[in-house]
Motif scaffolding. Structure first.
Motif: not given
Length: 75
Positions: A15-17, A19-22, A25, A71
Motif C-alpha cells: 500500500q505504501e509503495q 500510494r507514494d510512488k509511480r 520510480e 487521484r
C-alpha cells in the motif's frame, strides 16, 4: 482461513509503495499502476505470483481504492 496469501505487513508495505510512488520510480517498465503492474511488483518483491483477479480483490479491499479513485478523477 482468510484465503489471503500476503501477510498484513506485506499488504501494508505494498500500500505504501503504491500510494507514494509511480511504477517507473520503482524500476518497473510501466507508468501507471494497474492490476498487472501491482502483480509484477508483488512477484518481484515477495516472490509471490498472484492471478490478476486476486490482485483486483486485494486492491478493492485495501484502503487504496479510495485513493486511486480520487487521484485519477483529478486528472
Amino acid at each position: 482461513g482468510t484465503g489471503r496469501v500476503l501477510s498484513a505487513q506485506q499488504e501494508s508495505l505494498i500500500q505504501e509503495q503504491i500510494r507514494d510512488k509511480r511504477p517507473e520510480e520503482l524500476g518497473m517498465s510501466c507508468f501507471l499502476w494497474s492490476r498487472a503492474a501491482v502483480g509484477e511488483f508483488i512477484e518481484r518483491e515477495y516472490g509471490i505470483k498472484l492471478q490478476v483477479r486476486s490482485i483486483g480483490k486485494y486492491l478493492f479491499t485495501l484502503p487504496l481504492i479510495d485513493f486511486f479513485l480520487i487521484r485519477y478523477q483529478k486528472r
